[in-house]
Motif scaffolding. Structure first.
Motif, mmCIF file in Angstrom:
data_model
loop_
_atom_site.group_PDB
_atom_site.id
_atom_site.type_symbol
_atom_site.label_atom_id
_atom_site.label_comp_id
_atom_site.label_asym_id
_atom_site.label_seq_id
_atom_site.Cartn_x
_atom_site.Cartn_y
_atom_site.Cartn_z
ATOM 1 N N THR A 191 0.812 -1.219 -0.067
ATOM 2 C CA THR A 191 -0.080 -0.076 0.022
ATOM 3 C C THR A 191 0.966 1.192 0.123
ATOM 4 N N ILE A 192 0.411 2.401 -0.870
ATOM 5 C CA ILE A 192 1.028 3.700 -0.830
ATOM 6 C C ILE A 192 -0.364 4.561 -0.346
ATOM 7 N N HIS A 193 -0.031 5.477 0.648
ATOM 8 C CA HIS A 193 -0.816 6.702 0.899
ATOM 9 C C HIS A 193 -0.489 7.668 -0.279
ATOM 10 N N VAL A 194 -1.484 7.869 -1.034
ATOM 11 C CA VAL A 194 -1.320 8.896 -2.111
ATOM 12 C C VAL A 194 -2.111 10.081 -1.813
ATOM 13 N N ALA A 195 -1.588 11.544 -2.082
ATOM 14 C CA ALA A 195 -2.478 12.476 -2.026
ATOM 15 C C ALA A 195 -2.302 13.603 -3.047
ATOM 16 N N PRO A 196 -3.131 14.280 -3.579
ATOM 17 C CA PRO A 196 -2.858 15.370 -4.619
ATOM 18 C C PRO A 196 -1.907 16.263 -4.120
ATOM 19 N N ALA A 197 -0.741 16.506 -5.169
ATOM 20 C CA ALA A 197 0.278 17.664 -4.728
ATOM 21 C C ALA A 197 -0.330 18.944 -4.924
ATOM 22 N N ASP A 198 -1.423 19.050 -5.759
ATOM 23 C CA ASP A 198 -2.266 20.331 -6.216
ATOM 24 C C ASP A 198 -3.706 19.883 -5.645
ATOM 25 N N GLU A 199 -4.297 20.858 -5.203
ATOM 26 C CA GLU A 199 -5.623 20.980 -5.016
ATOM 27 C C GLU A 199 -6.340 20.773 -6.201
ATOM 28 N N LYS A 200 -6.170 21.063 -7.018
ATOM 29 C CA LYS A 200 -6.729 21.161 -8.720
ATOM 30 C C LYS A 200 -7.029 19.504 -8.973
ATOM 31 N N ARG A 220 2.471 9.292 -10.662
ATOM 32 C CA ARG A 220 3.670 9.732 -10.579
ATOM 33 C C ARG A 220 4.003 10.957 -9.391
ATOM 34 N N GLY A 221 5.119 11.154 -8.896
ATOM 35 C CA GLY A 221 5.167 11.909 -7.785
ATOM 36 C C GLY A 221 6.491 11.940 -7.025
ATOM 37 N N ASN A 222 6.469 12.182 -5.805
ATOM 38 C CA ASN A 222 7.320 12.479 -4.779
ATOM 39 C C ASN A 222 7.130 11.369 -3.573
ATOM 40 N N PRO A 223 7.840 10.092 -3.575
ATOM 41 C CA PRO A 223 7.500 9.300 -2.409
ATOM 42 C C PRO A 223 8.392 9.574 -1.142
ATOM 43 N N PHE A 224 7.838 9.207 -0.332
ATOM 44 C CA PHE A 224 8.694 9.425 1.111
ATOM 45 C C PHE A 224 8.204 8.411 2.107
ATOM 46 N N GLY A 225 8.993 8.046 3.154
ATOM 47 C CA GLY A 225 8.318 7.312 4.184
ATOM 48 C C GLY A 225 7.232 7.826 5.028
ATOM 49 N N ALA A 226 6.584 7.011 5.820
ATOM 50 C CA ALA A 226 5.385 7.672 6.686
ATOM 51 C C ALA A 226 6.330 8.287 7.773
ATOM 52 N N HIS A 227 5.749 9.382 8.461
ATOM 53 C CA HIS A 227 6.568 9.718 9.707
ATOM 54 C C HIS A 227 5.566 10.635 10.831
ATOM 55 N N THR A 228 4.346 10.614 10.407
ATOM 56 C CA THR A 228 3.400 11.246 11.005
ATOM 57 C C THR A 228 2.093 10.220 11.508
ATOM 58 N N ALA A 229 1.096 10.539 12.178
ATOM 59 C CA ALA A 229 -0.094 9.933 12.421
ATOM 60 C C ALA A 229 -1.226 10.230 11.142
ATOM 61 N N HIS A 230 -0.770 11.122 10.333
ATOM 62 C CA HIS A 230 -1.781 11.474 9.250
ATOM 63 C C HIS A 230 -1.197 10.666 7.966
ATOM 64 N N HIS A 231 -0.148 9.728 8.207
ATOM 65 C CA HIS A 231 0.375 8.844 7.145
ATOM 66 C C HIS A 231 -0.076 7.526 7.356
ATOM 67 N N HIS A 232 -1.038 6.839 6.448
ATOM 68 C CA HIS A 232 -1.692 5.712 6.701
ATOM 69 C C HIS A 232 -1.169 4.563 5.856
ATOM 70 N N ALA A 233 0.046 4.782 5.241
ATOM 71 C CA ALA A 233 0.602 3.495 4.653
ATOM 72 C C ALA A 233 2.178 3.594 4.877
ATOM 73 N N PRO A 234 3.123 2.484 4.753
ATOM 74 C CA PRO A 234 4.364 3.029 4.961
ATOM 75 C C PRO A 234 4.902 3.740 3.978
ATOM 76 N N ILE A 235 4.433 3.989 2.783
ATOM 77 C CA ILE A 235 5.159 4.763 1.771
ATOM 78 C C ILE A 235 4.114 5.739 1.631
ATOM 79 N N VAL A 236 4.370 7.260 1.386
ATOM 80 C CA VAL A 236 3.516 8.254 0.955
ATOM 81 C C VAL A 236 3.873 8.763 -0.123
#
Length: 127
Positions: free
Chosen positions: A77-86, A102-118
């Motif tokens: 699983t990857i927690h994905v979020a739009p980089a731009d509100e549009k 496509r985007g910029n992945p990083f490791g989860a590090h807050t309680a708002h991140h709901h998969a190991p990769i964001v």
């Protein structure tokens, strides 16, 4: 015939192992992933409900990072979020579908991140 079948199975297993060995690179723009876009049910550290977009992968992924705490060895699983509100309408429209992001992945590090990769997504499209 049996030797031929064994050879084919061996080649398929080797190619599957090789494909899963490639990792996303943390904090590098333009990284890609493919999977089914879903909406998860989660809570933040204060117990408030959140509805994160979760990309469910058909094969395991990993994340290479300079910081060992950010590296991920294996996840589906990857927690994905739009980089731009549009991009939010596209995310809503594609829930339940197989997509490429496509985007910029990083490791989860807050309680708002709901998969190991964001991943902050800069591009999303149906497969």
């Amino acid at each position: 015939m049996r030797a031929h079948l064994t050879l084919v199975i061996g080649v398929l297993m080797l190619s599957a192992t090789t494909a899963s060995a490639e990792c996303l690179k943390a904090n590098v723009e333009g990284q890609g992933a493919q999977g089914r876009l879903t909406i998860g049910r989660a809570h933040d550290a204060a117990g408030r409900p959140e509805r994160p977009y979760i990309l469910r992968l058909s094969a395991s992924a990993c994340l290479d990072a300079d910081d060992p705490d950010e590296a991920v060895k294996n996840t589906r699983t990857i927690h994905v979020a739009p980089a731009d509100e549009k991009m939010t309408p596209a995310f809503r429209r594609l829930v339940g579908k197989i997509v490429t992001v496509r985007g910029n992945p990083f490791g989860a590090h807050t309680a708002h991140h709901h998969a190991p990769i964001v991943m902050l997504v800069t591009e999303i499209r149906p497969r």
